[in-house]
Enzyme design. Structure first.
Site, PDB file in Angstrom:
ATOM      1  N   THR A  96       7.071 -13.132  -2.201  1.00 40.49           N
ATOM      2  CA  THR A  96       7.481 -13.413  -3.586  1.00 40.49           C
ATOM      3  C   THR A  96       6.315 -13.129  -4.545  1.00 40.49           C
ATOM      4  O   THR A  96       5.170 -12.980  -4.112  1.00 40.49           O
ATOM      5  CB  THR A  96       7.984 -14.871  -3.732  1.00 40.49           C
ATOM      6  OG1 THR A  96       6.896 -15.773  -3.513  1.00 40.49           O
ATOM      7  CG2 THR A  96       9.112 -15.183  -2.753  1.00 40.49           C
ATOM      8  N   LYS A 225      -8.052 -11.436  -5.268  1.00 43.23           N
ATOM      9  CA  LYS A 225      -8.442 -10.616  -4.114  1.00 43.23           C
ATOM     10  C   LYS A 225      -9.881 -10.924  -3.689  1.00 43.23           C
ATOM     11  O   LYS A 225     -10.209 -10.902  -2.500  1.00 43.23           O
ATOM     12  CB  LYS A 225      -8.264  -9.144  -4.448  1.00 43.23           C
ATOM     13  CG  LYS A 225      -6.792  -8.768  -4.621  1.00 43.23           C
ATOM     14  CD  LYS A 225      -6.631  -7.423  -5.301  1.00 43.23           C
ATOM     15  CE  LYS A 225      -5.165  -7.011  -5.375  1.00 43.23           C
ATOM     16  NZ  LYS A 225      -4.972  -5.841  -6.271  1.00 43.23           N
TER      17      LYS A 225
END
Lengths: 337, 337
Positions: A96, A225
């Site tokens: 998602t 990240k």
């Protein structure tokens, strides 16, 4: 291997296509036979313990925007947490969209799956940016495998590279260009002198940037990240709140031109050494981190082998789907032991 | 783990230094405790089943040019094959210089070691460029592990990356800049307009190129690395004779300037797709393969993740010594199973 897909966006649909087209090869080369027993999107959930008809699921999503076309298998309005509790499977694949306030609904999906004893493959950065150390702990506690290769580098195996290939070297720092949209904008500004506004508009027109590009240009995507890479590779325990974040929105054409006149260029760099931060930084034109367009690049400062840089596409549905496949191969190996 | 070192040049001496300085860390993190029970150079061999005094060995080599300083352990004039037969050990580390006519003396060392049931770590490209498929077969037959990470990329883990991190992707082709000396020369020609002759002289002065730079500038070193990479990653069965090889010696300043005017640069590329070849090729300035100076870069064309490029230093004693350490860690794991 029975798999439930949470989310049925670009990555999950690409993965479904790979399962259809590459199935025999994956079975032969890796013993991997994924059977998709559940798919959940924001409208409802479909289950079939014998495996859903993926072609029909893709067609339904494309034509109706939902999984309603899966007839008897479809449960309108059922949410992900409920669906995970209802479905017998070995692996939950969570794809998602990233949400950075509470990490939802991904965070609840991942937690529920682990508590139910499911292995988890996650391409959604939100749960990890917010609660990675706790999730890793939860995975250990429930003795499940938790993989998230697709969160960094798309199909470029950034995390596995650092973990598997740099053994015996000390990693002293990490610097990366981890967001393709920002890099596309800065590359256009440097190479053609276009304004940030025009470069962003082009990025949106070309599908590189979302209608709301905040995550990209404000550095949040890069920060996610960075957190994931640092925690995985350097065993840190960061969340996105620990990162100093400055995006590219204040970079001017004059800044870019000045850097250029000195043999440098401005890149949005996520770095972790003594501290974790995201900010526009100058990079020498001759440095391997100076990659163009939507490329991502990550540079590990290793001792004594020096800087090792990995460059590749950082996003994309089919690309990220290959990282899901790699993670499933790893889970299958863990099973097989 | 008892280790015999064949060759005591830059790589082997760097490895000896790592064993001395990093010993406790390697033992703690990887259970790796290398004990150097034999060292052979072109003058003779030294053995001690309790482990040689590495500081003394390094001092002797530095002061005398031989291992004669190791007193009672030293056997003047004993060659490598004889030494391998005489020494009880688990692993032979072959680091003698690359020779491409017959692959000797490395080839005999590797064969003898395998036949004696020793695992082999090889940083010498010669035996592999000439007889890699046969050596892999011989290793299987004798049930020994054969590792050669240091032959490609120095300390940059090119081979492991392709093998371990690109699973689930199809590798459709490989293109690489695999020789730092040639790349240094071409970079200087492009960036500063210096002649090849002057750039080569500088490379020699700086220690990047040998007094005889033939292997580098004629493309032979690149061809060796291409053969090894292709055989390891793509399961081909090439030897250096199968490679079309053209070096950089005929590249002119005018060629370089013309490429530059078109947004390109000339690089010495080793490539394997439908065939294996080494030749000067044009590369776009914006392509990740356009790396400067002595950097090496290798680009794997993967499906569906696109091009993935790894950049790092391609040579150097301490760097290549880390690849020997990684290989020993792998061998130790194979033991431990």
């Amino acid at each position: 291997m029975r798999v439930t897909l949470l989310g049925f966006g670009v990555v999950a649909r690409s993965f479904a296509e790979v399962v259809m087209s590459e199935g025999p090869k994956l079975a032969k080369e890796y013993g991997l036979k994924p059977k998709i027993v559940g798919i959940v999107d924001s409208h409802g959930a479909a289950f079939d313990k014998n495996g859903l008809d993926l072609a029909k699921a893709l067609e339904s999503k494309s034509k109706l925007g939902t999984l309603a076309g899966l007839d008897g298998s479809y449960h309108e309005g059922m949410d992900g947490v409920h669906a995970i509790r209802e479905t017998e499977c070995e692996v939950v694949v969570e794809t998602t969209p990233t949400e950075l306030k509470r990490g939802e609904p991904g965070l609840s999906h991942v937690k529920t799956a682990m508590i139910k004893g499911r292995h988890v493959v996650c391409t959604n950065k939100g749960p990890l940016a917010i609660a990675m150390p706790a999730l890793i702990e939860l995975a250990h506690h429930n003795e499940v495998v938790f993989k998230f290769s697709g969160t960094v580098g798309g199909g470029t195996p950034v995390l596995d590279f650092a973990k598997r290939c740099l053994e015996g070297s000390e990693i002293r720092g990490i610097r990366g260009i981890l967001n393709g949209t920002s890099n596309y904008i800065l590359t256009r500004m440097a190479a053609e002198g276009v304004s940030m506004k025009d470069a962003l508009a082009d990025a949106q027109r070309l599908g590189y940037a979302e209608a709301d590009p905040t995550y990209d240009v404000e550095g949040l995507d890069t920060a996610c990240k960075l957190v994931i890479t640092s925690n995985y590779v350097l065993d840190s325990a960061l969340s996105i709140k620990d990162v100093d974040i400055r995006g590219i929105t204040k970079v001017t054409g004059a800044d870019v031109a000045d850097a250029s006149s000195k043999g440098e260029t401005i890149k949005l760099i996520g770095s972790v050494g003594s501290k974790a931060k995201v900010s526009p930084e100058r990079v020498k034109l001759t440095h391997p981190l100076n990659v163009s367009g939507t490329f991502n690049a990550i540079c590990f400062d290793t001792h004594p082998s020096g800087e090792v840089t990995l460059v590749g596409k950082g996003a994309g549905g089919p690309e990220t789907a290959t990282s899901v496949v790699r993670d499933l191969i790893d889970i299958r190996r863990a099973f097989a032991r």
